[in-house]
Design a protein around this motif. Structure first.
Motif, PDB file in Angstrom:
ATOM      1  N   GLU A  73      -0.672   2.813   9.764  1.00 29.85           N
ATOM      2  CA  GLU A  73       0.124   3.087  10.958  1.00 29.85           C
ATOM      3  C   GLU A  73       1.628   3.090  10.692  1.00 29.85           C
ATOM      4  O   GLU A  73       2.355   3.877  11.274  1.00 29.85           O
ATOM      5  N   VAL A  74       2.086   2.175   9.870  1.00 26.94           N
ATOM      6  CA  VAL A  74       3.519   2.001   9.624  1.00 26.94           C
ATOM      7  C   VAL A  74       3.917   2.878   8.436  1.00 26.94           C
ATOM      8  O   VAL A  74       3.708   2.509   7.286  1.00 26.94           O
ATOM      9  N   SER A  75       4.493   4.027   8.740  1.00 26.52           N
ATOM     10  CA  SER A  75       4.766   5.020   7.696  1.00 26.52           C
ATOM     11  C   SER A  75       5.982   4.692   6.839  1.00 26.52           C
ATOM     12  O   SER A  75       6.168   5.288   5.785  1.00 26.52           O
ATOM     13  N   SER A  76       6.800   3.737   7.256  1.00 26.03           N
ATOM     14  CA  SER A  76       7.992   3.393   6.472  1.00 26.03           C
ATOM     15  C   SER A  76       7.674   2.474   5.295  1.00 26.03           C
ATOM     16  O   SER A  76       8.541   2.214   4.470  1.00 26.03           O
ATOM     17  N   LEU A  77       6.442   1.997   5.205  1.00 30.71           N
ATOM     18  CA  LEU A  77       6.034   1.129   4.107  1.00 30.71           C
ATOM     19  C   LEU A  77       5.136   1.879   3.138  1.00 30.71           C
ATOM     20  O   LEU A  77       4.411   2.787   3.528  1.00 30.71           O
ATOM     21  N   GLN A  78       5.181   1.423   1.874  1.00 33.90           N
ATOM     22  CA  GLN A  78       4.344   2.022   0.846  1.00 33.90           C
ATOM     23  C   GLN A  78       3.653   0.939   0.038  1.00 33.90           C
ATOM     24  O   GLN A  78       4.182  -0.159  -0.130  1.00 33.90           O
ATOM     25  N   PHE A  79       2.506   1.283  -0.491  1.00 30.24           N
ATOM     26  CA  PHE A  79       1.769   0.389  -1.388  1.00 30.24           C
ATOM     27  C   PHE A  79       2.692  -0.039  -2.517  1.00 30.24           C
ATOM     28  O   PHE A  79       3.395   0.778  -3.114  1.00 30.24           O
ATOM     29  N   GLY A  80       2.709  -1.332  -2.813  1.00 29.37           N
ATOM     30  CA  GLY A  80       3.508  -1.859  -3.907  1.00 29.37           C
ATOM     31  C   GLY A  80       4.932  -2.222  -3.532  1.00 29.37           C
ATOM     32  O   GLY A  80       5.646  -2.828  -4.328  1.00 29.37           O
ATOM     33  N   GLN A  81       5.345  -1.876  -2.341  1.00 28.77           N
ATOM     34  CA  GLN A  81       6.712  -2.143  -1.898  1.00 28.77           C
ATOM     35  C   GLN A  81       6.928  -3.638  -1.661  1.00 28.77           C
ATOM     36  O   GLN A  81       6.042  -4.330  -1.170  1.00 28.77           O
ATOM     37  N   GLU A  82       8.116  -4.135  -2.023  1.00 29.15           N
ATOM     38  CA  GLU A  82       8.477  -5.502  -1.674  1.00 29.15           C
ATOM     39  C   GLU A  82       8.968  -5.507  -0.239  1.00 29.15           C
ATOM     40  O   GLU A  82       9.756  -4.653   0.162  1.00 29.15           O
ATOM     41  N   VAL A  83       8.476  -6.472   0.524  1.00 29.56           N
ATOM     42  CA  VAL A  83       8.821  -6.579   1.937  1.00 29.56           C
ATOM     43  C   VAL A  83       9.443  -7.948   2.164  1.00 29.56           C
ATOM     44  O   VAL A  83       8.949  -8.957   1.655  1.00 29.56           O
ATOM     45  N   ARG A  84      10.527  -7.983   2.956  1.00 25.89           N
ATOM     46  CA  ARG A  84      11.220  -9.227   3.305  1.00 25.89           C
ATOM     47  C   ARG A  84      10.989  -9.521   4.781  1.00 25.89           C
ATOM     48  O   ARG A  84      11.107  -8.621   5.605  1.00 25.89           O
ATOM     49  N   VAL A  85      10.678 -10.781   5.070  1.00 20.34           N
ATOM     50  CA  VAL A  85      10.490 -11.198   6.462  1.00 20.34           C
ATOM     51  C   VAL A  85      11.114 -12.573   6.668  1.00 20.34           C
ATOM     52  O   VAL A  85      11.282 -13.337   5.717  1.00 20.34           O
ATOM     53  N   GLN A  86      11.426 -12.860   7.899  1.00 13.96           N
ATOM     54  CA  GLN A  86      11.918 -14.184   8.277  1.00 13.96           C
ATOM     55  C   GLN A  86      10.740 -15.133   8.414  1.00 13.96           C
ATOM     56  O   GLN A  86       9.618 -14.702   8.689  1.00 13.96           O
ATOM     57  N   GLY A  87      10.986 -16.417   8.266  1.00 15.77           N
ATOM     58  CA  GLY A  87       9.926 -17.419   8.420  1.00 15.77           C
ATOM     59  C   GLY A  87       9.242 -17.343   9.766  1.00 15.77           C
ATOM     60  O   GLY A  87       8.035 -17.538   9.874  1.00 15.77           O
ATOM     61  N   LYS A  88       9.990 -17.015  10.818  1.00 14.54           N
ATOM     62  CA  LYS A  88       9.407 -16.932  12.156  1.00 14.54           C
ATOM     63  C   LYS A  88       8.396 -15.788  12.274  1.00 14.54           C
ATOM     64  O   LYS A  88       7.589 -15.767  13.197  1.00 14.54           O
ATOM     65  N   ASP A  89       8.424 -14.871  11.327  1.00 16.79           N
ATOM     66  CA  ASP A  89       7.516 -13.721  11.352  1.00 16.79           C
ATOM     67  C   ASP A  89       6.233 -13.937  10.564  1.00 16.79           C
ATOM     68  O   ASP A  89       5.369 -13.068  10.531  1.00 16.79           O
ATOM     69  N   VAL A  90       6.096 -15.103   9.931  1.00 16.06           N
ATOM     70  CA  VAL A  90       4.886 -15.411   9.170  1.00 16.06           C
ATOM     71  C   VAL A  90       3.797 -15.854  10.149  1.00 16.06           C
ATOM     72  O   VAL A  90       3.953 -16.837  10.863  1.00 16.06           O
ATOM     73  N   LEU A  91       2.691 -15.113  10.178  1.00 15.38           N
ATOM     74  CA  LEU A  91       1.565 -15.444  11.059  1.00 15.38           C
ATOM     75  C   LEU A  91       0.623 -16.455  10.406  1.00 15.38           C
ATOM     76  O   LEU A  91       0.072 -17.327  11.072  1.00 15.38           O
ATOM     77  N   ASP A  92       0.416 -16.304   9.121  1.00 10.50           N
ATOM     78  CA  ASP A  92      -0.508 -17.170   8.387  1.00 10.50           C
ATOM     79  C   ASP A  92      -0.047 -17.184   6.940  1.00 10.50           C
ATOM     80  O   ASP A  92       0.776 -16.357   6.530  1.00 10.50           O
TER      81      ASP A  92
END
Length: 136
Positions: A73-92
């Motif tokens: 669904e999310v076309s801006s991401l690709q397999f193997g890409q490094e992704v950065r998120v905030q701690g508040k965005d960690v679900l599990d």
């Protein structure tokens, strides 16, 4: 027997978030933890998709992990890409203890164990090598 999602834990992601410090402590010591992952939900316009980010690490206040799934669904991401998120965005989160090989985290799965009899839950946890919450 079918698993009944979230039998006793009203929100396993809130529990994972509240106990994220266990994950942080474990990944701070590479001799202690292996296979660290965080589950995140990525939004792009009106589309959302959940991903496990593998090889997760802390970089300042952000978690960085590699996307090892093919986004649908999310076309801006690709397999193997490094992704950065905030701690508040960690679900599990999850990691494996290097010495015992026990897997900690997986709060969503652990909430499903609560719907089982104690005997069945123990059997499943032993079979999968999951202990859920780390010992303090």
């Amino acid at each position: 027997m079918a698993l009944h999602a979230i039998a006793e834990e009203p929100n396993p992601y809130a529990a994972a978030q509240a106990e994220l410090h266990y994950f942080n402590e474990a990944i701070a010591d590479p001799k202690r933890a292996t296979l660290p992952r965080v589950l995140v939900e990525i939004r792009e316009d009106k589309k959302t998709e959940r991903f496990w980010l593998n090889h997760a690490r802390l970089d300042g206040k952000e978690y960085v992990g590699r996307l090892e799934a093919i986004p649908r669904e999310v076309s801006s991401l690709q397999f193997g890409q490094e992704v950065r998120v905030q701690g508040k965005d960690v679900l599990d989160w999850t990691y494996q203890d290097r010495e015992s090989r026990v897997i900690y985290g997986h709060y969503n799965v652990c909430s499903e164990f609560k719907a089982m009899s104690k005997k069945e839950a123990k059997e499943q946890m032993t079979y999968w090598g999951v202990a859920c919450k780390p010992k303090q």
